[in-house]
Motif scaffolding. Structure first.
Motif, short mmCIF file in Angstrom:
data_model
loop_
_atom_site.label_atom_id
_atom_site.label_comp_id
_atom_site.label_asym_id
_atom_site.label_seq_id
_atom_site.Cartn_x
_atom_site.Cartn_y
_atom_site.Cartn_z
N ARG A 161 0.83 -1.20 0.00
CA ARG A 161 0.00 0.00 0.00
C ARG A 161 0.87 1.26 0.00
NH1 ARG A 161 -5.29 1.71 1.45
NH2 ARG A 161 -5.31 3.96 1.19
N ARG A 162 1.90 1.30 0.84
CA ARG A 162 2.76 2.47 0.89
C ARG A 162 3.58 2.62 -0.39
NH1 ARG A 162 3.23 6.40 1.79
NH2 ARG A 162 5.19 6.77 2.86
N GLU A 163 4.01 1.51 -0.98
CA GLU A 163 4.73 1.60 -2.24
C GLU A 163 3.88 2.31 -3.29
OE1 GLU A 163 7.43 -2.49 -1.96
OE2 GLU A 163 5.67 -2.42 -3.25
N ILE A 164 2.63 1.91 -3.39
CA ILE A 164 1.75 2.51 -4.39
C ILE A 164 1.49 3.97 -4.08
CG2 ILE A 164 -0.62 2.45 -5.27
CD1 ILE A 164 -0.42 -0.58 -5.25
N GLU A 165 1.36 4.31 -2.81
CA GLU A 165 1.18 5.72 -2.45
C GLU A 165 2.39 6.54 -2.88
OE1 GLU A 165 -1.69 5.19 1.50
OE2 GLU A 165 0.47 5.48 1.74
N VAL A 166 3.59 6.01 -2.65
CA VAL A 166 4.81 6.73 -3.04
C VAL A 166 4.88 6.85 -4.56
CG1 VAL A 166 7.33 6.63 -3.07
CG2 VAL A 166 6.08 6.11 -0.97
N ILE A 167 4.66 5.75 -5.26
CA ILE A 167 4.77 5.76 -6.72
C ILE A 167 3.79 6.76 -7.34
CG2 ILE A 167 4.31 4.38 -8.80
CD1 ILE A 167 5.38 1.95 -7.14
N THR A 168 2.53 6.70 -6.92
CA THR A 168 1.53 7.56 -7.55
C THR A 168 1.65 9.02 -7.12
OG1 THR A 168 -0.09 6.92 -5.84
CG2 THR A 168 -0.12 5.70 -7.93
#
Length: 206
Positions: free
Chosen positions: A129-136
């Motif tokens: 979840r945090r990876e996707i938040e950072v990426i987007t």
């Protein structure tokens, strides 16, 4: 079974080499692979086989990172490896692919299964979840392809790995994140189960 998106799934293990990424690279004109969780380097090797010009990957377990570093020491122009927690190193990884169309392979989880001594935080054990938040938050992903493995660590509906997650996380109250919440970060994409896999989904530009 199938989830609310109509995606059918089964229990199992997925490796990037089982997925026709060469087709995605050609169809979506992708020029970089960003992988979370290098492990032994099979994902990197799959990217090389698919003729991806730039491959960026991270590993949290130092001994495992060293295996990958040695394996690809002769291809440092194409392969860039990072050591650390994905949420920490992702900004630097993303800077390397700012001008690229990216194939994301999000497969980081449970470092204890790969020899990590820890102790690890909940975010390090289940960082998706945090990876996707950072990426987007750092890039426009409209033209990117996002492949997500081990959906049991995201949505308990997919397969029993969610119970595996709960055995390892320091916080026993943590809940797996439903896949639809992940997909909301990519409103211009459609989701489909990946060919030749049992527990992985792809998000593709419409």
């Amino acid at each position: 079974g199938a989830d609310a998106w109509g995606i059918r799934y089964n229990a199992g293990v997925t490796q990037l080499r089982h997925i026709p990424i060469w087709d995605y690279v050609e169809r979506y004109k992708l020029t970089a692979l960003v992988e979370t969780g290098t492990e032994g380097g099979d994902g990197v090797a799959a990217g090389i086989s698919a003729h991806v010009p730039l491959i960026v990957s991270y590993e949290i377990v130092e001994d495992v990172y060293e295996v990958g570093r040695r394996r690809f020491s002769g291809d440092t122009n194409r392969v860039r490896l990072f050591l650390g927690h994905s949420v920490t190193v992702l900004p630097a990884m993303l800077r390397l692919v700012e001008q690229q169309r990216v194939l994301f392979w999000l497969d980081a989880h449970l470092p204890q299964h790969h020899g990590g001594a820890g102790p690890y935080t909940t975010e390090e054990i289940a960082p998706l979840r945090r990876e996707i938040e950072v990426i987007t938050s750092l890039r426009d992903c409209a033209r990117d392809v996002v492949l997500i493995d081990d959906l049991g660590l995201v949505d308990a509906a997919f397969w029993p790995a969610s119970e595996d997650l709960r055995r390892w996380v320091p916080d026993p109250s943590v809940e797996a994140v439903p896949f639809w919440k992940i997909a909301e970060f990519f409103p211009g994409h459609h989701a489909e189960v990946l060919p030749n896999t049992t527990a992985a989904v792809g998000l593709f530009p419409r």
